[in-house]
Scaffold this active site. Structure first.
Site, PDB file in Angstrom:
ATOM      1  N   SER A  61     -24.795 -99.380  40.330  1.00 50.10           N
ATOM      2  CA  SER A  61     -25.685 -98.223  40.138  1.00 50.10           C
ATOM      3  C   SER A  61     -26.598 -98.437  38.931  1.00 50.10           C
ATOM      4  O   SER A  61     -27.764 -98.062  38.957  1.00 50.10           O
ATOM      5  CB  SER A  61     -24.876 -96.936  39.980  1.00 50.10           C
ATOM      6  OG  SER A  61     -24.187 -96.910  38.745  1.00 50.10           O
ATOM      7  N   ALA A  98     -18.962-100.389  41.368  1.00 49.87           N
ATOM      8  CA  ALA A  98     -19.889 -99.317  41.770  1.00 49.87           C
ATOM      9  C   ALA A  98     -20.761 -98.888  40.592  1.00 49.87           C
ATOM     10  O   ALA A  98     -21.962 -98.685  40.741  1.00 49.87           O
ATOM     11  CB  ALA A  98     -19.111 -98.131  42.327  1.00 49.87           C
ATOM     12  N   TYR A  99     -20.159 -98.774  39.417  1.00 51.70           N
ATOM     13  CA  TYR A  99     -20.915 -98.389  38.222  1.00 51.70           C
ATOM     14  C   TYR A  99     -21.940 -99.470  37.878  1.00 51.70           C
ATOM     15  O   TYR A  99     -23.106 -99.171  37.620  1.00 51.70           O
ATOM     16  CB  TYR A  99     -19.960 -98.173  37.046  1.00 51.70           C
ATOM     17  CG  TYR A  99     -20.666 -97.837  35.757  1.00 51.70           C
ATOM     18  CD1 TYR A  99     -21.148 -96.561  35.522  1.00 51.70           C
ATOM     19  CD2 TYR A  99     -20.863 -98.803  34.774  1.00 51.70           C
ATOM     20  CE1 TYR A  99     -21.802 -96.245  34.343  1.00 51.70           C
ATOM     21  CE2 TYR A  99     -21.516 -98.498  33.598  1.00 51.70           C
ATOM     22  CZ  TYR A  99     -21.982 -97.217  33.391  1.00 51.70           C
ATOM     23  OH  TYR A  99     -22.633 -96.913  32.223  1.00 51.70           O
ATOM     24  N   SER A 100     -21.516-100.729  37.896  1.00 52.26           N
ATOM     25  CA  SER A 100     -22.422-101.838  37.579  1.00 52.26           C
ATOM     26  C   SER A 100     -23.587-101.884  38.562  1.00 52.26           C
ATOM     27  O   SER A 100     -24.734-102.090  38.168  1.00 52.26           O
ATOM     28  CB  SER A 100     -21.663-103.166  37.615  1.00 52.26           C
ATOM     29  OG  SER A 100     -20.649-103.171  36.663  1.00 52.26           O
TER      30      SER A 100
END
Length: 81
Positions: free
Chosen positions: A8, A4-6
């Protein structure tokens, strides 16, 4: 590792390109400051905040005819679309 971080981060980078193309009179770029030692990562970073800020300051001081729609890795140009 953190999908999810990657994802975003990728979306923010692509949105930078969209905004730069939509507003060519502005200098719109993105910068990766590195793994900066801050409270948000419990001070596990390896770069002091003063060094991590160099890329953002460099982009803030770009001349009117400077690059736009680019990705910077700290202070180095990473990708120019």
């Amino acid at each position: 590792m953190l999908p999810a971080y990657s994802m975003s981060k990728m979306v923010v980078n692509l949105y930078t390109l969209i905004l730069a193309r939509r507003h060519p009179e502005m200098r719109i770029n993105c910068v990766h400051p590195g793994f900066v030692k801050t409270e948000i990562n419990w001070n596990t970073g390896v770069i002091p905040p003063e060094e991590g800020a160099r890329g953002a300051v460099k982009l803030a001081l770009l001349p009117d005819n400077g690059p736009t729609g680019c990705y910077y890795d700290q202070t180095e140009l990473g990708v120019a679309w």
